[in-house]
Scaffold this active site. Sequence first.
Site, PDB file in Angstrom:
ATOM      1  N   GLY A   8      10.230  -4.624  24.663  1.00 30.44           N
ATOM      2  CA  GLY A   8      10.720  -5.744  23.844  1.00 30.44           C
ATOM      3  C   GLY A   8      12.198  -5.627  23.563  1.00 30.44           C
ATOM      4  O   GLY A   8      12.646  -5.802  22.428  1.00 30.44           O
ATOM      5  N   ALA A   9      12.975  -5.346  24.629  1.00 29.20           N
ATOM      6  CA  ALA A   9      14.421  -5.130  24.428  1.00 29.20           C
ATOM      7  C   ALA A   9      15.235  -6.395  24.677  1.00 29.20           C
ATOM      8  O   ALA A   9      16.460  -6.353  24.654  1.00 29.20           O
ATOM      9  CB  ALA A   9      14.909  -3.998  25.333  1.00 29.20           C
ATOM     10  N   SER A  10      14.559  -7.516  24.893  1.00 34.04           N
ATOM     11  CA  SER A  10      15.310  -8.747  25.171  1.00 34.04           C
ATOM     12  C   SER A  10      15.939  -9.337  23.912  1.00 34.04           C
ATOM     13  O   SER A  10      16.905 -10.100  24.000  1.00 34.04           O
ATOM     14  CB  SER A  10      14.394  -9.782  25.820  1.00 34.04           C
ATOM     15  OG  SER A  10      13.195  -9.921  25.092  1.00 34.04           O
ATOM     16  N   ARG A  11      15.378  -9.017  22.738  1.00 33.48           N
ATOM     17  CA  ARG A  11      15.859  -9.639  21.491  1.00 33.48           C
ATOM     18  C   ARG A  11      15.821  -8.617  20.357  1.00 33.48           C
ATOM     19  O   ARG A  11      15.206  -7.559  20.494  1.00 33.48           O
ATOM     20  CB  ARG A  11      14.965 -10.836  21.116  1.00 33.48           C
ATOM     21  CG  ARG A  11      15.017 -11.953  22.137  1.00 33.48           C
ATOM     22  CD  ARG A  11      14.240 -13.183  21.689  1.00 33.48           C
ATOM     23  NE  ARG A  11      12.805 -13.028  21.818  1.00 33.48           N
ATOM     24  CZ  ARG A  11      11.948 -13.017  20.787  1.00 33.48           C
ATOM     25  NH1 ARG A  11      12.385 -13.151  19.557  1.00 33.48           N
ATOM     26  NH2 ARG A  11      10.656 -12.869  20.988  1.00 33.48           N
ATOM     27  N   ASP A  59       4.367  -7.512  30.572  1.00 33.99           N
ATOM     28  CA  ASP A  59       3.644  -7.745  29.328  1.00 33.99           C
ATOM     29  C   ASP A  59       3.013  -6.398  28.963  1.00 33.99           C
ATOM     30  O   ASP A  59       2.147  -5.896  29.688  1.00 33.99           O
ATOM     31  CB  ASP A  59       2.574  -8.820  29.579  1.00 33.99           C
ATOM     32  CG  ASP A  59       1.730  -9.103  28.345  1.00 33.99           C
ATOM     33  OD1 ASP A  59       1.689  -8.257  27.431  1.00 33.99           O
ATOM     34  OD2 ASP A  59       1.084 -10.158  28.320  1.00 33.99           O
ATOM     35  N   ASN A  87       8.615  -0.690  20.951  1.00 30.97           N
ATOM     36  CA  ASN A  87       9.182  -1.630  19.973  1.00 30.97           C
ATOM     37  C   ASN A  87       8.548  -3.021  20.029  1.00 30.97           C
ATOM     38  O   ASN A  87       8.481  -3.727  19.023  1.00 30.97           O
ATOM     39  CB  ASN A  87      10.701  -1.723  20.245  1.00 30.97           C
ATOM     40  CG  ASN A  87      11.361  -2.881  19.549  1.00 30.97           C
ATOM     41  OD1 ASN A  87      11.612  -2.832  18.346  1.00 30.97           O
ATOM     42  ND2 ASN A  87      11.642  -3.952  20.293  1.00 30.97           N
ATOM     43  N   TYR A 152      -1.265  -8.279  11.097  1.00 32.16           N
ATOM     44  CA  TYR A 152      -0.019  -7.571  11.450  1.00 32.16           C
ATOM     45  C   TYR A 152       0.041  -6.237  10.705  1.00 32.16           C
ATOM     46  O   TYR A 152       0.333  -5.204  11.306  1.00 32.16           O
ATOM     47  CB  TYR A 152       1.172  -8.462  11.097  1.00 32.16           C
ATOM     48  CG  TYR A 152       2.524  -7.831  11.354  1.00 32.16           C
ATOM     49  CD1 TYR A 152       3.070  -7.792  12.642  1.00 32.16           C
ATOM     50  CD2 TYR A 152       3.286  -7.283  10.313  1.00 32.16           C
ATOM     51  CE1 TYR A 152       4.317  -7.223  12.880  1.00 32.16           C
ATOM     52  CE2 TYR A 152       4.530  -6.718  10.539  1.00 32.16           C
ATOM     53  CZ  TYR A 152       5.046  -6.698  11.824  1.00 32.16           C
ATOM     54  OH  TYR A 152       6.285  -6.129  12.053  1.00 32.16           O
ATOM     55  N   ALA A 154      -2.372  -4.446   9.502  1.00 26.59           N
ATOM     56  CA  ALA A 154      -3.381  -3.512  10.033  1.00 26.59           C
ATOM     57  C   ALA A 154      -2.912  -2.909  11.357  1.00 26.59           C
ATOM     58  O   ALA A 154      -3.082  -1.709  11.597  1.00 26.59           O
ATOM     59  CB  ALA A 154      -4.712  -4.241  10.222  1.00 26.59           C
ATOM     60  N   ILE A 185      14.252  -6.868   8.300  1.00 26.91           N
ATOM     61  CA  ILE A 185      15.413  -6.800   9.191  1.00 26.91           C
ATOM     62  C   ILE A 185      15.718  -8.218   9.683  1.00 26.91           C
ATOM     63  O   ILE A 185      14.793  -8.957  10.070  1.00 26.91           O
ATOM     64  CB  ILE A 185      15.112  -5.874  10.405  1.00 26.91           C
ATOM     65  CG1 ILE A 185      14.583  -4.493   9.941  1.00 26.91           C
ATOM     66  CG2 ILE A 185      16.354  -5.722  11.279  1.00 26.91           C
ATOM     67  CD1 ILE A 185      15.513  -3.666   9.092  1.00 26.91           C
TER      68      ILE A 185
HETATM   69  P1  NAP Z   1      11.744 -10.047  17.669  1.00 26.74           P
HETATM   70  O1  NAP Z   1      13.171 -10.381  17.456  1.00 26.74           O
HETATM   71  O2  NAP Z   1      10.704 -11.091  17.481  1.00 26.74           O
HETATM   72  O3  NAP Z   1      11.608  -9.429  19.153  1.00 26.74           O
HETATM   73  C1  NAP Z   1      10.337  -9.056  19.632  1.00 26.74           C
HETATM   74  C2  NAP Z   1      10.497  -8.457  21.013  1.00 26.74           C
HETATM   75  O4  NAP Z   1       9.168  -8.094  21.459  1.00 26.74           O
HETATM   76  C3  NAP Z   1      11.061  -9.441  22.018  1.00 26.74           C
HETATM   77  O5  NAP Z   1      12.038  -8.801  22.794  1.00 26.74           O
HETATM   78  C4  NAP Z   1       9.840  -9.816  22.875  1.00 26.74           C
HETATM   79  O6  NAP Z   1      10.166 -10.006  24.246  1.00 26.74           O
HETATM   80  C5  NAP Z   1       9.003  -8.548  22.767  1.00 26.74           C
HETATM   81  N1  NAP Z   1       7.606  -8.804  23.094  1.00 26.74           N
HETATM   82  C6  NAP Z   1       6.706  -9.571  22.427  1.00 26.74           C
HETATM   83  N2  NAP Z   1       5.527  -9.573  23.074  1.00 26.74           N
HETATM   84  C7  NAP Z   1       5.691  -8.795  24.178  1.00 26.74           C
HETATM   85  C8  NAP Z   1       4.837  -8.395  25.238  1.00 26.74           C
HETATM   86  N3  NAP Z   1       3.565  -8.827  25.310  1.00 26.74           N
HETATM   87  N4  NAP Z   1       5.328  -7.565  26.197  1.00 26.74           N
HETATM   88  C9  NAP Z   1       6.608  -7.143  26.151  1.00 26.74           C
HETATM   89  N5  NAP Z   1       7.479  -7.480  25.168  1.00 26.74           N
HETATM   90  C10 NAP Z   1       7.011  -8.309  24.193  1.00 26.74           C
HETATM   91  O7  NAP Z   1      11.279  -8.846  16.744  1.00 26.74           O
HETATM   92  P2  NAP Z   1      12.118  -7.675  16.009  1.00 26.74           P
HETATM   93  O8  NAP Z   1      12.344  -8.107  14.621  1.00 26.74           O
HETATM   94  O9  NAP Z   1      13.251  -7.233  16.849  1.00 26.74           O
HETATM   95  O10 NAP Z   1      10.980  -6.555  15.955  1.00 26.74           O
HETATM   96  C11 NAP Z   1      11.017  -5.380  16.741  1.00 26.74           C
HETATM   97  C12 NAP Z   1      10.006  -4.407  16.185  1.00 26.74           C
HETATM   98  O11 NAP Z   1      10.308  -4.120  14.820  1.00 26.74           O
HETATM   99  C13 NAP Z   1       8.574  -4.931  16.186  1.00 26.74           C
HETATM  100  O12 NAP Z   1       7.696  -3.852  16.457  1.00 26.74           O
HETATM  101  C14 NAP Z   1       8.377  -5.410  14.759  1.00 26.74           C
HETATM  102  O13 NAP Z   1       7.023  -5.438  14.390  1.00 26.74           O
HETATM  103  C15 NAP Z   1       9.166  -4.348  14.025  1.00 26.74           C
HETATM  104  N6  NAP Z   1       9.589  -4.741  12.678  1.00 26.74           N
HETATM  105  C16 NAP Z   1      10.434  -5.802  12.478  1.00 26.74           C
HETATM  106  C17 NAP Z   1      10.804  -6.123  11.190  1.00 26.74           C
HETATM  107  C18 NAP Z   1      11.732  -7.274  10.875  1.00 26.74           C
HETATM  108  O14 NAP Z   1      11.890  -7.582   9.673  1.00 26.74           O
HETATM  109  N7  NAP Z   1      12.371  -7.911  11.869  1.00 26.74           N
HETATM  110  C19 NAP Z   1      10.333  -5.377  10.114  1.00 26.74           C
HETATM  111  C20 NAP Z   1       9.470  -4.320  10.357  1.00 26.74           C
HETATM  112  C21 NAP Z   1       9.121  -4.007  11.648  1.00 26.74           C
HETATM  113  P3  NAP Z   1      10.196 -11.461  24.957  1.00 26.74           P
HETATM  114  O15 NAP Z   1      10.905 -12.390  24.032  1.00 26.74           O
HETATM  115  O16 NAP Z   1      10.940 -11.184  26.240  1.00 26.74           O
HETATM  116  O17 NAP Z   1       8.772 -11.847  25.198  1.00 26.74           O
END
Ligand code: NAP
Length: 244
Positions: A8-11, A59, A87, A152, A154, A185
Site C-alpha cells: 500500500g505504498a501508492s498513497r 492485491d 501497511n 476495522y 477488530a 494521521i
Molecule cells: P490510505 O491513504 O487510505 O492508503 C491505503 C493504501 O493501502 C493505499 O496505498 C492502497 O493502495 C493500499 N491498499 C488498499 N487495499 C489494498 C490491497 N488489497 N492490496 C494492496 N494495497 C492495498 O491509508 P493510510 O492512512 O496511509 O493508512 C496506512 C496504514 O495506516 C493502514 O494500515 C491504516 O489502517 C493505518 N492507520 C492509518 C491511520 C490514519 O489516521 N490515516 C491511523 C491508524 C492506522 P491502492 O490505492 O493502490 O489500492
Amino acid sequence: MKTVLITGASRGIGRETALLFARSGYGVAINYNSSVDSAKELLRQIKDIGGNAVLIKADVSDSAQVENMFNSAHQYFGKGIDVLINNAAIALYGLFTDIAEIEYKRLFDINLFGMFNCAKQALSFMISNKSGSIINISSIWGITGASCEVHYSASKAAVIGFTKALAKEVAPSGITVNCIAPGVIATDMTAHLSGEEKQELLRQIPLGRFGGANDISSLALFLAGDNAKYITGQVISPNGGMVI
Ligand code: NAP
C-alpha cells in the site's frame, strides 16, 4: 543495498515511508493495488533523487499475487527482501449491525490475511538469511476500539496479536517483528471526517494536531535499522498523547 517491500505504498503513510527509505539508501519495492498513477508518480520521484525502486501491482489479499510480487522483487534486486512493512489496509465506517458480511470479510482479507500472505513470503528469505525486520501497521483503534469502526478495530487488534506471536516464533532466526499503532494521521483515510468530527478528535489529542505520514515513516525507519535490533514484539503508538 538493503531492500524493503512496503504494501500500500501508492498513497498516504506507505508512500511517505517509501520516499524516506529510498532517501536513506534502501532498494524499495513499491506495492500498489489500484492507484497506478500515484504509484508511477512516486517511482518517478524516487528515481529523480537517485533512488532504486520498483513498482509491483498486487492485491495483498490474494496469496498467488503476493507470491508473484515477492518473486518480482527478488528478480529486480537480485536478492530477497530485508524489511517488510505491512501497511496496506482499508477502513469501514458504520454501525456494526449495518455492515454486510461480504464487506467485513473483505476487510479482514486485506487488513489481516494480507499481512499473513506477505509475511509468509518474506520469511522464506529472512529465515535462511538469519536476519530481517517485519513492521506491521495497526492503529490506536486496535488498542482502544472505536465506535462505528468495530470491524476495522477488530482487524487492527488482530494485527497486534499477530505481531507478538510471530515475534516470539521467529526471534531465534534473528528476525524482529514490531507493530506501529498510529493515532489520527492526515491521509485519504481520514479525509472523510467532517469539520466537527476533526475538532472533536483534536480536543482529545494533547499535542493539538493530527499526525503526518512522516511521524510514522520515521519510526518505521528506526525500527528497520541497526539501532532497533533488540526491539521485538512491541507495539509503539505515535498518537500525539491521545492514548497513554
Ligand atoms: P490510505 O491513504 O487510505 O492508503 C491505503 C493504501 O493501502 C493505499 O496505498 C492502497 O493502495 C493500499 N491498499 C488498499 N487495499 C489494498 C490491497 N488489497 N492490496 C494492496 N494495497 C492495498 O491509508 P493510510 O492512512 O496511509 O493508512 C496506512 C496504514 O495506516 C493502514 O494500515 C491504516 O489502517 C493505518 N492507520 C492509518 C491511520 C490514519 O489516521 N490515516 C491511523 C491508524 C492506522 P491502492 O490505492 O493502490 O489500492
